[in-house]
Design a protein around this motif. Structure first.
Motif, short mmCIF file in Angstrom:
data_model
loop_
_atom_site.label_atom_id
_atom_site.label_comp_id
_atom_site.label_asym_id
_atom_site.label_seq_id
_atom_site.Cartn_x
_atom_site.Cartn_y
_atom_site.Cartn_z
N GLN A 110 0.55 -1.67 0.16
CA GLN A 110 0.64 -0.25 0.13
C GLN A 110 0.38 1.80 -0.27
OE1 GLN A 110 -2.75 -0.90 4.00
NE2 GLN A 110 -3.78 -1.72 2.62
N LEU A 111 1.80 1.04 0.97
CA LEU A 111 2.37 2.48 1.04
C LEU A 111 3.34 2.51 -0.71
CD1 LEU A 111 4.44 4.47 2.27
CD2 LEU A 111 6.08 2.80 3.01
N GLN A 112 3.57 1.76 -1.21
CA GLN A 112 4.37 1.72 -2.52
C GLN A 112 3.29 2.24 -3.51
OE1 GLN A 112 7.49 0.82 -3.88
NE2 GLN A 112 7.19 2.17 -5.45
N VAL A 164 1.45 9.33 -5.51
CA VAL A 164 2.55 10.88 -5.16
C VAL A 164 2.32 10.99 -6.67
CG1 VAL A 164 4.31 11.86 -4.19
CG2 VAL A 164 1.90 10.76 -2.57
N GLY A 165 3.76 10.21 -6.92
CA GLY A 165 4.18 11.09 -8.01
C GLY A 165 3.16 10.36 -9.34
N HIS A 215 4.55 0.93 -17.15
CA HIS A 215 3.80 1.51 -17.59
C HIS A 215 3.59 2.63 -16.93
CE1 HIS A 215 3.04 -1.93 -21.01
NE2 HIS A 215 3.32 -0.45 -22.01
N GLN A 216 3.87 2.70 -16.14
CA GLN A 216 3.43 4.16 -15.18
C GLN A 216 3.55 5.26 -15.55
OE1 GLN A 216 3.05 3.63 -11.76
NE2 GLN A 216 2.87 5.65 -11.86
N GLY A 217 2.64 6.15 -15.78
CA GLY A 217 2.65 7.45 -16.75
C GLY A 217 3.07 6.94 -18.08
N LEU A 238 0.70 15.70 -12.58
CA LEU A 238 -0.54 16.09 -13.67
C LEU A 238 -0.42 17.45 -12.96
CD1 LEU A 238 -3.20 13.71 -12.07
CD2 LEU A 238 -2.65 14.55 -14.90
N LEU A 239 0.75 18.36 -12.73
CA LEU A 239 1.49 19.87 -11.95
C LEU A 239 2.07 19.94 -13.10
CD1 LEU A 239 2.26 19.51 -8.37
CD2 LEU A 239 -0.42 20.20 -9.32
N ALA A 240 2.36 19.13 -13.65
CA ALA A 240 3.22 20.04 -15.19
C ALA A 240 2.90 19.69 -16.52
CB ALA A 240 4.83 18.80 -15.57
#
Length: 275
Positions: A94-96, A102-103, A218-220, A108-110
């Motif tokens: 769950q922490l991962q 969060v990453g 496939h992250q992102g 998404l802020l960019a």
């Protein structure tokens, strides 16, 4: 047995509210030592304080009630260790997931990155072995793993090695639009070999694509999809055919650990493709 105390004093001693104590009584993991038959008041024994602290600590760490029940009902040290270890592994997973989320939120802020690395590519006709299915988007990972294993086994049985395999996939737009659609996984067909059972031999037609390479897992990858799609619509003529992907960098030991994915967005080419 120690001295009996009121539910109010026991609440202060254990940092458990009256509501929580009643709930734990109802589900059978922390029952009062005595209930007054006339008033219904609950009384607890001092010896139950440590028991209550264990329940509160593990509940604050997210352990389920059934697991806490199992933990408190056994005197087997190995069984207790297994319950606690399993819960720790769940917390680490769950922490991962939280770190990944969060990453993703920071990304998404960019703005969506510019697709300067998009290339135009003409993919010639290709003989392949393939597996297709109509699936829900939620099933794609499990289907992908099973289909890839079948194709790798087929190639290994035929040619004796699969180290050079570069799998690819086609994904119908309905899979994105309706969360259910056709998916196809393919590998280049070994020469002069018939396709085994459960695998289809076909020839992919030649086609033109705008191609962007997404590095890593496939992250992102949604951001890379946005970048190549934006480029195709702003600078080219987007085709409504299925999306094609190529999976790079895997090994026989880790067949789904890809180092990069080529996203191939179908386009109409206004000039003849290169020879």
């Amino acid at each position: 047995m120690g001295a009996q105390v009121s539910i109010g004093d026991f609440s202060v001693m254990t940092s458990l509210s009256r509501k929580a104590l009643r709930h734990y009584h109802d589900i059978g993991i922390l029952e009062p030592a005595h209930i007054d038959s006339h008033t219904g008041y609950r009384y607890y024994d001092n010896s139950q304080v440590d028991h209550a602290h264990i329940i509160r600590r593990f509940r604050s760490l997210g352990m389920s009630i059934p697991d806490i029940k199992a933990l408190l009902s056994t005197d087997d040290a190995a069984a207790r260790t297994e319950i606690i270890t399993t819960h720790l592994e769940q917390m680490e997973a769950q922490l991962q997931q939280t770190r990944d989320a969060v990453g993703a939120l920071r990304e998404l802020l960019a703005p969506v990155p510019t697709a300067a690395s998009v290339e135009m590519r003409h993919e010639p006709a290709l003989a392949v072995w393939s597996i297709s299915a109509t699936i829900d988007i939620a099933e794609i990972d499990s289907w992908f793993g099973a289909a890839l294993a079948t194709l790798r086994d087929a190639v290994t049985t035929t040619s004796g090695a699969d180290s050079a395999i570069v799998p690819g996939g086609f994904y119908d737009r309905e899979l994105f639009l309706e969360s259910r659609g056709s998916a196809t996984l393919f590998v280049p067909a070994p020469q002069s070999a018939p396709a085994p059972g459960g695998v289809r031999a076909e020839v992919l037609p030649a086609a033109d694509y705008a191609v962007l390479t997404h590095s890593g897992d496939h992250q992102g990858i949604d951001r890379s999809y946005a970048a190549v799609g934006k480029y195709a619509n702003e600078h080219l003529i987007s085709h409504q055919g299925p999306i094609r992907e190529h999976y790079l960098g895997s090994t026989p030991a880790e067949p789904t650990a890809f180092t990069a994915t080529e996203i191939c967005w179908p386009i109409f080419r206004t000039t003849p493709p290169p020879d």
